[in-house]
Design a protein around this motif. Sequence first.
Motif, mmCIF file in Angstrom:
data_model
loop_
_atom_site.group_PDB
_atom_site.id
_atom_site.type_symbol
_atom_site.label_atom_id
_atom_site.label_comp_id
_atom_site.label_asym_id
_atom_site.label_seq_id
_atom_site.Cartn_x
_atom_site.Cartn_y
_atom_site.Cartn_z
ATOM 1 N N PRO A 193 4.309 -0.028 13.323
ATOM 2 C CA PRO A 193 4.028 1.161 12.513
ATOM 3 C C PRO A 193 5.195 2.145 12.498
ATOM 4 O O PRO A 193 5.477 2.756 11.466
ATOM 5 N N ALA A 194 5.873 2.282 13.632
ATOM 6 C CA ALA A 194 6.989 3.235 13.701
ATOM 7 C C ALA A 194 8.119 2.814 12.777
ATOM 8 O O ALA A 194 8.715 3.647 12.076
ATOM 9 N N LEU A 195 8.431 1.511 12.769
ATOM 10 C CA LEU A 195 9.511 1.027 11.912
ATOM 11 C C LEU A 195 9.142 1.162 10.443
ATOM 12 O O LEU A 195 9.957 1.606 9.622
ATOM 13 N N LEU A 196 7.937 0.811 10.093
ATOM 14 C CA LEU A 196 7.517 0.911 8.693
ATOM 15 C C LEU A 196 7.499 2.363 8.228
ATOM 16 O O LEU A 196 7.865 2.666 7.086
ATOM 17 N N GLN A 197 7.097 3.256 9.108
ATOM 18 C CA GLN A 197 7.132 4.681 8.760
ATOM 19 C C GLN A 197 8.579 5.146 8.551
ATOM 20 O O GLN A 197 8.856 5.936 7.646
ATOM 21 N N GLN A 198 9.468 4.645 9.390
ATOM 22 C CA GLN A 198 10.880 4.996 9.233
ATOM 23 C C GLN A 198 11.407 4.528 7.877
ATOM 24 O O GLN A 198 12.167 5.246 7.212
ATOM 25 N N LEU A 199 11.010 3.340 7.467
ATOM 26 C CA LEU A 199 11.444 2.825 6.169
ATOM 27 C C LEU A 199 10.902 3.685 5.032
ATOM 28 O O LEU A 199 11.627 3.992 4.073
ATOM 29 N N GLU A 200 9.646 4.084 5.117
ATOM 30 C CA GLU A 200 9.054 4.921 4.072
ATOM 31 C C GLU A 200 9.779 6.249 3.932
ATOM 32 O O GLU A 200 9.887 6.793 2.822
ATOM 33 N N ARG A 201 10.276 6.780 5.036
ATOM 34 C CA ARG A 201 10.917 8.092 5.020
ATOM 35 C C ARG A 201 12.427 8.023 4.786
ATOM 36 O O ARG A 201 13.072 9.074 4.668
ATOM 37 N N CYS A 202 12.968 6.809 4.720
ATOM 38 C CA CYS A 202 14.419 6.651 4.575
ATOM 39 C C CYS A 202 14.801 6.784 3.104
ATOM 40 O O CYS A 202 14.672 5.839 2.315
ATOM 41 N N VAL A 203 15.299 7.936 2.714
ATOM 42 C CA VAL A 203 15.611 8.180 1.301
ATOM 43 C C VAL A 203 16.786 7.335 0.831
ATOM 44 O O VAL A 203 16.965 7.133 -0.384
ATOM 45 N N LEU A 205 17.094 4.176 1.458
ATOM 46 C CA LEU A 205 16.570 2.855 1.140
ATOM 47 C C LEU A 205 16.163 2.804 -0.330
ATOM 48 O O LEU A 205 15.585 3.752 -0.858
ATOM 49 N N ALA A 206 16.474 1.695 -0.981
ATOM 50 C CA ALA A 206 16.150 1.541 -2.399
ATOM 51 C C ALA A 206 14.669 1.825 -2.651
ATOM 52 O O ALA A 206 13.803 1.468 -1.849
ATOM 53 N N GLU A 207 14.390 2.445 -3.785
ATOM 54 C CA GLU A 207 13.024 2.852 -4.111
ATOM 55 C C GLU A 207 12.068 1.661 -4.104
ATOM 56 O O GLU A 207 10.930 1.758 -3.633
ATOM 57 N N GLY A 208 12.516 0.535 -4.608
ATOM 58 C CA GLY A 208 11.664 -0.640 -4.636
ATOM 59 C C GLY A 208 11.220 -1.081 -3.261
ATOM 60 O O GLY A 208 10.069 -1.505 -3.063
ATOM 61 N N TRP A 209 12.117 -0.984 -2.286
ATOM 62 C CA TRP A 209 11.766 -1.333 -0.910
ATOM 63 C C TRP A 209 10.767 -0.350 -0.336
ATOM 64 O O TRP A 209 9.813 -0.741 0.323
ATOM 65 N N ARG A 210 10.996 0.948 -0.574
ATOM 66 C CA ARG A 210 10.080 1.947 -0.015
ATOM 67 C C ARG A 210 8.676 1.790 -0.612
ATOM 68 O O ARG A 210 7.675 1.956 0.089
ATOM 69 N N GLN A 211 8.609 1.468 -1.891
ATOM 70 C CA GLN A 211 7.309 1.270 -2.525
ATOM 71 C C GLN A 211 6.602 0.024 -1.984
ATOM 72 O O GLN A 211 5.366 -0.064 -2.048
ATOM 73 N N ALA A 212 7.393 -0.935 -1.464
ATOM 74 C CA ALA A 212 6.818 -2.185 -0.982
ATOM 75 C C ALA A 212 6.368 -2.113 0.473
ATOM 76 O O ALA A 212 5.780 -3.067 0.980
ATOM 77 N N VAL A 213 6.628 -1.017 1.160
ATOM 78 C CA VAL A 213 6.241 -0.906 2.581
ATOM 79 C C VAL A 213 4.757 -1.153 2.799
ATOM 80 O O VAL A 213 4.378 -1.850 3.748
ATOM 81 N N PRO A 214 3.861 -0.629 1.944
ATOM 82 C CA PRO A 214 2.444 -0.934 2.160
ATOM 83 C C PRO A 214 2.139 -2.438 2.157
ATOM 84 O O PRO A 214 1.262 -2.896 2.882
ATOM 85 N N GLU A 215 2.886 -3.214 1.358
ATOM 86 C CA GLU A 215 2.692 -4.656 1.357
ATOM 87 C C GLU A 215 3.133 -5.276 2.680
ATOM 88 O O GLU A 215 2.556 -6.262 3.130
ATOM 89 N N LEU A 216 4.171 -4.703 3.288
ATOM 90 C CA LEU A 216 4.619 -5.210 4.586
ATOM 91 C C LEU A 216 3.569 -4.961 5.663
ATOM 92 O O LEU A 216 3.483 -5.711 6.640
ATOM 93 N N ARG A 217 2.774 -3.912 5.490
ATOM 94 C CA ARG A 217 1.732 -3.607 6.461
ATOM 95 C C ARG A 217 0.566 -4.607 6.385
ATOM 96 O O ARG A 217 -0.180 -4.778 7.335
ATOM 97 N N ALA A 218 0.429 -5.229 5.223
ATOM 98 C CA ALA A 218 -0.723 -6.117 5.007
ATOM 99 C C ALA A 218 -0.658 -7.346 5.896
ATOM 100 O O ALA A 218 0.406 -7.814 6.259
#
Length: 218
Positions: A193-203, A205-218
Motif C-alpha cells: 500500500p505504501a508503494l502504490l500510494q507513493q506512485l499515486e502521489r508522484c506527479v 509519473l506519467a498520468e496513464g500510470w497514475r490512473q492505473a494504480v487502482p488496477e495494480l491494487r486489484a
Amino acid sequence: MRQIVSIQVGQVKSYLMHREQPAEKTWKTAFDKRPVPTPVIVARSGVDGDEQADRKHHGGPDKAVLMYANEHYHAWTKEFVHLDLGPGGFGENLTVEGMTEDSVCIGDVYRIGNLVVEVSQPRIPCWKISERWREATLTDRVRATGWTGWYVRVREPGVISARDAIELIDRPHPTLDVTALNALLFDRAEKSPALLQQLERCVALAEGWRQAVPELRA
C-alpha cells in the motif's frame, strides 16, 4: 559516464505480418528507427523527424522520447545471434551508456547539451517488438529481463548530438527506479500500500500510470 551513443528516428511504414493469417495482412509502425546524423533538434513533441503510428500508446508529452541502455545489446546479440540488433533495435530514440533501468528513477531530470528531460515511465513492451524482428520469444524476453527502456518528457527543448554527456541534475524519487516499476507491472514484487500510494502521489509519473494504480491494487 552517462552519454548518448546514437540518435534514431523512424517514419510510419506498412509491413506484412508474419504471424497472422491471411498472409497479406499488414500493420503500420515507426518502430524501425535508424541512426541519423547529428546534431538534431528535440522539441516537446520529440526528436525532429520521428513519427509514431499508434498515437494512443506512443508519443505525447509523457512519452516524447524513448531511451534504451546500450549495454543490453551485448547480451541480446549473444542470445539472438541471428538478429541484427543494434542502436534503435528496440525502437528507441536515444541509445545511451552509463544508464540502465536499475539506475534510472522516475522524476530524474537530465541535461543533455541545452536539452532538459524528465523520466516519466518505463516502456511497456508489446507484441510489436517480436513482430518487428520476427522472433516470437523476444517480447517475452524483454519482460523477463526488465530491459524495457524508459520514456522521458521534454522540459526544455534543445539540440543534442551523439556522444553528448548526460548530466543528472535532480532526483526527487530515488526509490522509484525503473526496475522497481517493472517488477510491479510484471508481478515480480509485492504491491505494498505504501508503494502504490507513493506512485499515486508522484506527479512526475506519467498520468496513464497514475490512473492505473487502482488496477495494480486489484
